[in-house]
Every structure is written in C-alpha cells, then in structure tokens.
Design a protein around this motif. Sequence first.
Motif, PDB file in Angstrom:
ATOM      1  N   LEU A 177     -54.085 -36.932  16.241  1.00 48.79           N
ATOM      2  CA  LEU A 177     -52.713 -37.150  16.736  1.00 48.79           C
ATOM      3  C   LEU A 177     -52.707 -37.998  17.996  1.00 48.79           C
ATOM      4  O   LEU A 177     -51.744 -38.714  18.285  1.00 48.79           O
ATOM      5  N   ILE A 188     -49.270 -33.445   8.213  1.00 50.46           N
ATOM      6  CA  ILE A 188     -50.328 -32.533   8.678  1.00 50.46           C
ATOM      7  C   ILE A 188     -51.094 -31.981   7.478  1.00 50.46           C
ATOM      8  O   ILE A 188     -52.320 -31.913   7.475  1.00 50.46           O
ATOM      9  N   GLU A 218     -48.495 -31.048  19.814  1.00 54.49           N
ATOM     10  CA  GLU A 218     -49.555 -30.087  19.529  1.00 54.49           C
ATOM     11  C   GLU A 218     -48.946 -28.727  19.169  1.00 54.49           C
ATOM     12  O   GLU A 218     -49.382 -28.051  18.246  1.00 54.49           O
ATOM     13  N   ALA A 266     -47.548 -28.923  15.792  1.00 54.65           N
ATOM     14  CA  ALA A 266     -48.634 -28.957  14.813  1.00 54.65           C
ATOM     15  C   ALA A 266     -49.160 -27.543  14.567  1.00 54.65           C
ATOM     16  O   ALA A 266     -49.466 -27.162  13.442  1.00 54.65           O
TER      17      ALA A 266
END
Length: 726
Positions: A438, A419, A454, A457
């Motif tokens: 992603l 990330i 998500e 993330a």
Amino acid sequence: MKVDELPVDERIKRIIRERGIEELYPPQAEALKSGVLDGKNLVLAIPTASGKTLVSEIVMVNKLLREGGKAVYLVPLKALAEEKYREFKEWESLGIRVAATTGDYDSTDEWLGRYDIIVATAEKFDSLLRHSPKWVKDVKLVVADEVHLIGSYDRGATLEMILSHMLGKAQILALSATVGNAEELAEWLDAALVMSDWRPVELRKGVFQLGTLFWEDGKIDRYPENWASLVIDAVKRGKGALVFVNTRRSAEKEALSLSSKVSKLLTKPEARQLEELISSIEDNPTTEKLKRALKGGVAFHHAGLSRAERTLIEDAFREGVIKVIAATPTLAAGVNTPAFRVIIRDTKRYAGFGWTDIPVLEIQQMMGRAGRPRYDKVGEAIIVARTDDPKKLMEKYIHGKPEKLFSMLANEQAFRSQILALITNFGIGNFRELVSFLEKTFYAHQKGDIAALEYKAKNVVYFLIENEFIDMDTSDRFMALPFGKRTSQLYIDPLTAKKFRDAFPQLERNPNPFGIFQLLASTPDMATLTARKRELEDYLDLAYEFEERLYTNIPYYEDSRFQGFLSQVKTAKVLLDWINEVPETRIYETYNIDPGDLYRILELADWLMYALIELYKLFEPKDDVLQYLRDLHLRLRHGVREELLELVRLPNIGRKRARALYNAGFTTQDAIMRAKVRDLLEVEGIGIKVVEGLFRYFGVEMPGKVREAGKKAETRKKGTLDAFLK
Ligand code: ADP
C-alpha cells in the motif's frame, strides 16, 4: 521537430510520413525528448487531439522493435478499445501483432501471448492480472490512456492498483487531460512530466447570455437571444455543433427542437443521406425520437442508446451527415468526435440530493472537443449562462484551473476487492507485506501517511477472514481459501460473493428465476433500475405476491433499505419479462427505460449469473440445481422461455429466430436437421446464411444446387428467394 530527426527505427518514420505527418507537434517533440524513448516513465498531460496517441505509438513500436516483449494500452471504455485497435493495426506491416480484449473477466486469455500490442480496458487487464497468464511477465510497457480517471470514484482504484503493480516492472507512459496536480502524479510514477496547453487548432472560449457572447479576450458578439442561434449559425456556415446538456431527456428535447430549425438548412442530397441512415436503425420508443430528430440532421447521444446506435451517430457526425449532436457528458469522455463549435448548456447536474457544479476538468474536456484538425482554423467553445453570472462562469471554467486528482483507493467497495486480490492472487503473505504494498500507491504518495488506509485494510482483512475468503495460520501468514481465490478471479465484490453463498441453502430448496434475479440485483455489482416514487406501491405489491420465491425478507417501510429493495424487485421483474419473451419494446414502455438500460442490466446479470454458478460449484453442488442454474443462465443470455433452450444453442439463433422456428413447428434441433431447406427459408428471419451455418453445425453437406440458388438470390433483391427456389 521533423519526423526524420526522430531517433527511432527508419520504418517507424516511414509509416508516420505515410500518414502525411512530416513535423511533430511541439508537445509531441518535447515528450519524445523526455527520455521516454530510452525507457523513462512519462506523464504526458496535454489537451485532447494534440497527438497523444501518436506519441504512444512511437514509444510502443520503438520499444517492441528494439527489445521485443509486449506493450499494453489501457483505455477506460470498450468503444475506445475498438478505436485504438483499428488505429494500431497499421503497425502490422512491421510484423507487430495487435489484439484488443474487453469482455469476459474470468479468463487467462493465453491467446494474447501471441500479440505484441494488447489494447484492454483497465478492468479487463486487472482481471487478467488476477489469473496470472504467462505472458504478463513479458509486458515491458504500459500506456495508461485517460489516466486522470484515477480520480474517478468508481473506476479510479482499479487504475491505481494496476499502475502500482506494474511500477518498477514495466515502463509507464501515462496520458492525461490537464489536471491540477500532474506534478504529483509524475512524482509518484517516477516519471518525467510534459505538460502543455498547446493545441493543433486554436480554441476560442466564451460565455453566452441572452444573445450576448462574451469572448475570453474581451470581444463581444451579438446573436438572437436563444442559444440555439449559435447552433443554427454554425450549420449555416457549413459546420457542425455539439451541445452538452445534463440529462438524457434534455438531450432528446434539445435535439428535437433543434432539428426543426436545422432541417430547413439541409440540401436534398443531405436529406437523402439522412433517410438512409434512419432506415438502418432498429425501431423502439427511444429510436423513434432519434429518427424524428435525425430527419432534420440532428441526433441525441446518451447512455440510453445502444452501443451500435451511438457508434452510428458518432461516425455519421464525423462524416458531416449529422450536423448537430445534443449529448450528455459521456460523449466528451468517449471516442473522438470533434466539432467546430461546442455549446455547453449546463454546468450543473443533479447528483443524489441536490445540484452540484460539474467539475472544471469535465467542462474542459467538453470544450476540448471544439475544432476539427485539418478542417477548422479555430474551434469555439461556448458556455451558456442560464442562471449563473457569466463572469463567474468565465472565471471558474475558462480562466480557472482544473481540479486536483485524489486517490480513490479508499473507496470501500473497490478497496475490499483489491485487498482480496492482493492476498489471493498477488502473493501478499502477511499484514506487513500488505502495508508495504500500500505504501507504493498513489494514495500513500499523496497523503504521505497511510495510517487511515492501514486501519481500513485491517477491517477488510477481518471481514475476509470472518467470511472464509482467506485464513491466517499460527504465524500470522495469510492463506487464500478457494472461495476467496475464486471470488477474486471472478472479479466480483467479496460482498457479492458473500450474499450468494448465504443464499445457497434457500436457493437449493426453491430455485426460481425471480428469487435468483432479486439476489443478483441485491449485490453491489449490479446497477439496478431505480423504482420511482409513484411505482413503489406496485413493486411492493409484486414483492408480496412473489414473497415465497424470494431468498430475503421484505424490509419495512421505515427501513433504509426499503426503496433500494423495491428497485431490486423492479430489476428482477424486467429480467423475468426478458426470459419470458416479452418483446423489448414492451419492456421499454412498461418500465420507462431506454434500450441502453436494458442492455446494461442484461450484461451485468449475465456476468453475475456466471459468477453465481461458479461459486455454487465450490459448495457441494446438487446436480439438478446446477443444471437448473445453467439453463436459467442460457435463458437470461438469450431472453427465451425454457422450450427454446435447445434451439438457442444453435449458431446465429437468438430469441426472435428461435421463436419463429418453434412456432413454425421446428421445435427441436432434430426437426431442423431433417427439414427441407426450402421450408426453413420460409421461416421469418431465416436466410440462406443462417441455414448454411446450421448445416455446418450439424456437419451436413448442403445440397450444392440449393446453395448456389440461395447465394444468387441473396445478391439480388431480398424476398425473391422463396420464389426462386419454388
Ligand atoms: P489525442 O490522442 O491527443 O486525443 P490524437 O493522437 O488522436 O490526439 O491526434 C488527433 C489527430 O491529430 C489524429 O488524426 C492524428 O493523426 C493527428 N496528428 C497527430 N500528430 C500529428 C502531427 N504531428 N501532425 C499532423 N497531424 C497529427
């Protein structure tokens, strides 16, 4: 399909025919008809040794000759990069330039721009992408070898991210072992799928229990009770055998025990060849055992051996000098070492808290090593039933399907690092863009929903903002901060970088090797040496003795970090011994580790030390501290005390030679420059080549007479040089 019928440049066909290949194997033909020669992506899932490499060579060279640009060939191991590099070199006669790159993760390697085929480990290519070298835009084809490693816990995410980045930008050829869900992989990559069990050498599989060998077709053979008889039988028939076991010590034990039996079958010339091999191996406690086993034509092979020794064993086995290898499963994932018979002693291994079954995929890869193309009509793979029911083993490993691959992107450590890279190096500007990236991953394809990802993330992004790797402006756009950008380029876990930064104030106050080494060892990027139960007290004592030098508090016994901390102390102590010039052999004995373990921690420590220095530079570094760190880095690299730092800066002077020179009175570069050649040659380990290198480095002409004399003497017997010059 005949090679002649291939719709590719005549020159490609000529080179293939020169290798003695006239006819393509059926899966090769199918692969090359899949559209891959016209640019379509392809997943090729066929067994080892069934010719995947040749397919990739044809696809690469065809593309390069037609369109120019570059092809990148990704491998999982350095040793494989070397193997492929040597194979691809053959295409240089068509003007195709081949390069291999594996080390140094902080570089753009612009020099690679001059090459057409670039062989790289996945990690190296990932790190290159983060430095955005100019040549990356020319990459037209990515070949991902061993792509099933996408399912590997520590390495899968890297491969998945590379492919996600390159998808749509370059053609993708993914080479895979047979896996349970190749279709899924192909769908993700928008690729044709060619899957087959076809093998160039027939493979017979069976299960052995106490002297009875049950073949998969129902036939039964009888042998003496012990499975070792399968090995002896192979050697008696003039063939080789590979034995897979689950631990290093088992590999050593089995090798030694088999050696005493195999030695009786060796001819005199064979024994002589083995003697020669033995004499080329360095001495240490691990190789002492290896040498004893080799006497009888048997080797063991595991990660505790150095890379050089492993290569030596692999080569000698291929040449037939070594008859049998007892190996841990790492051999099955490595370079090509086929054998007539593969024996799998263990199908379980100890992982963390208990015994688990080795995955079918891995066992099948071991079995796939059976049968040498061109030498054997059939290869045999035999699983030994020690505790399990043979029927169960037959069902699971011989008739069963290999596991499905699962995305490992959500592995926290890998994800954090990826990330950060997306934001600092790949221009992802806000959370929405991050999510849409992603969505291109295998994870998203497989799960069909990335809500969980998500969420993860988001947490990573918070962590990155909180720790000043990145920031967000008023319109919620990400901004890469220098600390984040550098961390990503250095290819370390953001958590490692954070630990470093948090330690800087203390480090500045009290720079010392033990404190710094413990810091390196405490990061998630370091593989520490495990402190064993009976060692805990010793390392705790050591930690208290050195408490003042540490940048962290000693955790309490009840603390979950307690044992991990003592493993870090052990690792730091090994590094400390290393820079204090404790001989390697003593280190192996004291800490009960193998040479491979020492190399591995030295390699990692070297890279982390570099990263530590690079990050320190971002925070108003003090000159003296920076110099201290640089010197320590050099000491770590060479394993020397401070007084030898000047000498190890010279070419070809490592810890042994530097110490010998120093003890002989050559304590400075200046002293060496002024020395007589004859006197230098008296020093242990210093030959004419080394002296020549030194003179070249100093820019001093070596007296012609001396050089000639030295060369002549060198071509004769060693040890006569001194006499000759006197
Ligand atoms: P893989 O990459 O699938 O493990 P390789 O490409 O290394 O397998 O092939 C194994 C061996 O088979 C190599 O020595 C290669 O030269 C040989 N080979 C490949 N294709 C053919 C063919 N069509 N005919 C004969 N030999 C071949």
